[in-house]
Design a protein around this motif. Sequence first.
Motif, PDB file in Angstrom:
ATOM      1  N   LYS A 105       0.832  -1.211   0.000  1.00  0.00           N
ATOM      2  CA  LYS A 105       0.000   0.000   0.000  1.00  0.00           C
ATOM      3  C   LYS A 105       0.864   1.257   0.000  1.00  0.00           C
ATOM      4  CE  LYS A 105      -4.082  -1.936   2.318  1.00  0.00           C
ATOM      5  NZ  LYS A 105      -4.902  -1.920   3.570  1.00  0.00           N
ATOM      6  N   LYS A 106       1.946   1.254   0.763  1.00  0.00           N
ATOM      7  CA  LYS A 106       2.839   2.408   0.822  1.00  0.00           C
ATOM      8  C   LYS A 106       3.560   2.620  -0.515  1.00  0.00           C
ATOM      9  CE  LYS A 106       3.713   2.442   5.813  1.00  0.00           C
ATOM     10  NZ  LYS A 106       4.727   2.394   6.891  1.00  0.00           N
ATOM     11  N   ILE A 107       3.899   1.519  -1.173  1.00  0.00           N
ATOM     12  CA  ILE A 107       4.526   1.629  -2.492  1.00  0.00           C
ATOM     13  C   ILE A 107       3.533   2.204  -3.495  1.00  0.00           C
ATOM     14  CG2 ILE A 107       5.490   0.298  -4.416  1.00  0.00           C
ATOM     15  CD1 ILE A 107       6.624  -1.653  -2.337  1.00  0.00           C
ATOM     16  N   GLU A 108       2.299   1.685  -3.453  1.00  0.00           N
ATOM     17  CA  GLU A 108       1.265   2.137  -4.385  1.00  0.00           C
ATOM     18  C   GLU A 108       0.929   3.610  -4.185  1.00  0.00           C
ATOM     19  OE1 GLU A 108      -3.292   0.858  -5.726  1.00  0.00           O
ATOM     20  OE2 GLU A 108      -2.182  -0.340  -4.275  1.00  0.00           O
ATOM     21  N   SER A 109       0.935   4.066  -2.953  1.00  0.00           N
ATOM     22  CA  SER A 109       0.598   5.466  -2.659  1.00  0.00           C
ATOM     23  C   SER A 109       1.761   6.421  -2.930  1.00  0.00           C
ATOM     24  CB  SER A 109       0.170   5.608  -1.196  1.00  0.00           C
ATOM     25  OG  SER A 109       1.274   5.377  -0.326  1.00  0.00           O
ATOM     26  N   GLY A 110       2.954   5.849  -3.156  1.00  0.00           N
ATOM     27  CA  GLY A 110       4.128   6.688  -3.378  1.00  0.00           C
ATOM     28  C   GLY A 110       4.880   7.033  -2.110  1.00  0.00           C
ATOM     29  N   GLU A 111       4.375   6.560  -0.962  1.00  0.00           N
ATOM     30  CA  GLU A 111       5.044   6.845   0.302  1.00  0.00           C
ATOM     31  C   GLU A 111       6.415   6.176   0.373  1.00  0.00           C
ATOM     32  OE1 GLU A 111       4.221   6.179   5.102  1.00  0.00           O
ATOM     33  OE2 GLU A 111       2.592   5.915   3.669  1.00  0.00           O
ATOM     34  N   LEU A 112       6.527   5.014  -0.248  1.00  0.00           N
ATOM     35  CA  LEU A 112       7.801   4.317  -0.344  1.00  0.00           C
ATOM     36  C   LEU A 112       8.184   4.167  -1.810  1.00  0.00           C
ATOM     37  CD1 LEU A 112       7.446   1.370   2.203  1.00  0.00           C
ATOM     38  CD2 LEU A 112       8.942   3.345   2.432  1.00  0.00           C
ATOM     39  N   SER A 113       9.459   4.362  -2.099  1.00  0.00           N
ATOM     40  CA  SER A 113       9.960   4.156  -3.464  1.00  0.00           C
ATOM     41  C   SER A 113      11.236   3.333  -3.388  1.00  0.00           C
ATOM     42  CB  SER A 113      10.234   5.503  -4.142  1.00  0.00           C
ATOM     43  OG  SER A 113      11.198   6.237  -3.416  1.00  0.00           O
TER      44      SER A 113
END
Length: 487
Positions: free
Chosen positions: A327-335
């Motif tokens: 979810k964090k990857i999808e939201s851009g919070e994690l890259s």
Amino acid sequence: MNIKNISILGLILAIFFGLGLSFKPEKKDSQQPELESKQLAQSPPMGWNSFDSYGVYLHEEAALANLEVFAKKLKPHGYKYFVIDAGWFGEFKLKDGTMYPAEKHATEVNINEYGLLQPSKTYFPNGLQPIIDRCHELGLKFGIHLMRGIPRAAYKKNTPIKGTDYHARDIADTTSICEWNHQNYGVDMSKPGAQEFYNSLINQMADWGVDFLKYDDLVPFPKEVEGVANAIEQCGRPMVYSLSPGNKVDVSAINSFKRAHMLRVTPDIWDDQVGLDQCFDAWRKWQGEEEPGFWIDLDMIPFGKLQLMSPKPEGVNGHESKKDIAKKIESGELSNVELLAGKGWTRQSAFTKDQMYTFITLRALSASPLMMGGDLPTLDDFSLELITHEDVLDCNQNGIMGSLIYDEDNVEIWKTPKKDRKDGWIGIFNRSKSLKSLSFSKSDFNFVDDEEYIIHDIWANKEVDNFYFTINPNGVVFLKYASPIKM
């Protein structure tokens, strides 16, 4: 031909027949390969597998380092199978300047002209043969992981099936795809050439010197289970055959499974209470199904250092689930974060000491194969002590899967008798989250009143003079009982 030559020929024939020799090739019993296969794994196999510590990213340097420590620290205690898990054929994309993978499963795999997997040039630049040869030099057995089916790369190239007029597309089932690894298609065993493909793959393994095959995604497909068994039996080399994974096991297919030597009956087991609970559940379901040459496998031992090829990225605390990270990857919070094979990030096993005692006692009493999963060069003394403990190994190698004899108020008692003896072992497991003070009678252990035993508390290393125990949350008391004469 003159008389002299005839006389010489007659003399040669007389010698051959006089010695009981024949020019006719010996006919081999069609059942002989299967009978020979069943002579393997007469006790639960013991070894090391690379998945818990390296995921699908084991590389040459780490393999050789683990192998040397294996020979020094585990071999003296009876461990003998050194098993490289999945990914050994993957040409992985790497993070710049490192050996760390930049993809979960390799997009590109190394195959030969017959569609057979070959060692990764990325992680095994010298191939696997030096590792296999060193393994055998050390008096150990070499194992390798294979995925069910035929590589998609072989299907794309439509590679020929060795020794036949058939090709990859003649046998591939493009609707049969592993849920977690999309590198292969299934094989339709009803198609001509299907058995020959598995034969060619296993013959290659035999030529390399493979002694142990861990076959993944195979359990739900009994026809392919049998196809691999047939291939092993025709290859001319003894191989222990291990089926994995086992969270979806059809009990009605047990006859197919018994063509193998090990049957995984759990999902991947990790260093948490969930994994322990899954092992207890599987033990209940499968108790009594073991026999020499066929063992119920509760997965690897996640002790020591785990997930060495998955360093924790910035912005991750290490306790999130894969869904949380996704979810964090999808939201851009994690890259720049790749969810890699295995669970979590580089860490020391998160088991408490009580959970470790429970884990290894369960493995001893259940006669599950003992396949160590943690990194061996960095292994801590306590983990090494548990996996090489004399009583653990004696109980496990006894080869009898213990039975549940008491189940009350989150306390379970499991009992494993010695073969053809009245002696044996008992585990008293506190399955709750609270400390328990417990008092038992002889009947709770299925002892009769006139039986006398010397009872030894293995983990406390003391004799037991009553049946009163205090057990920590998720802890265990491991007992050995014997008649006074035999103790």
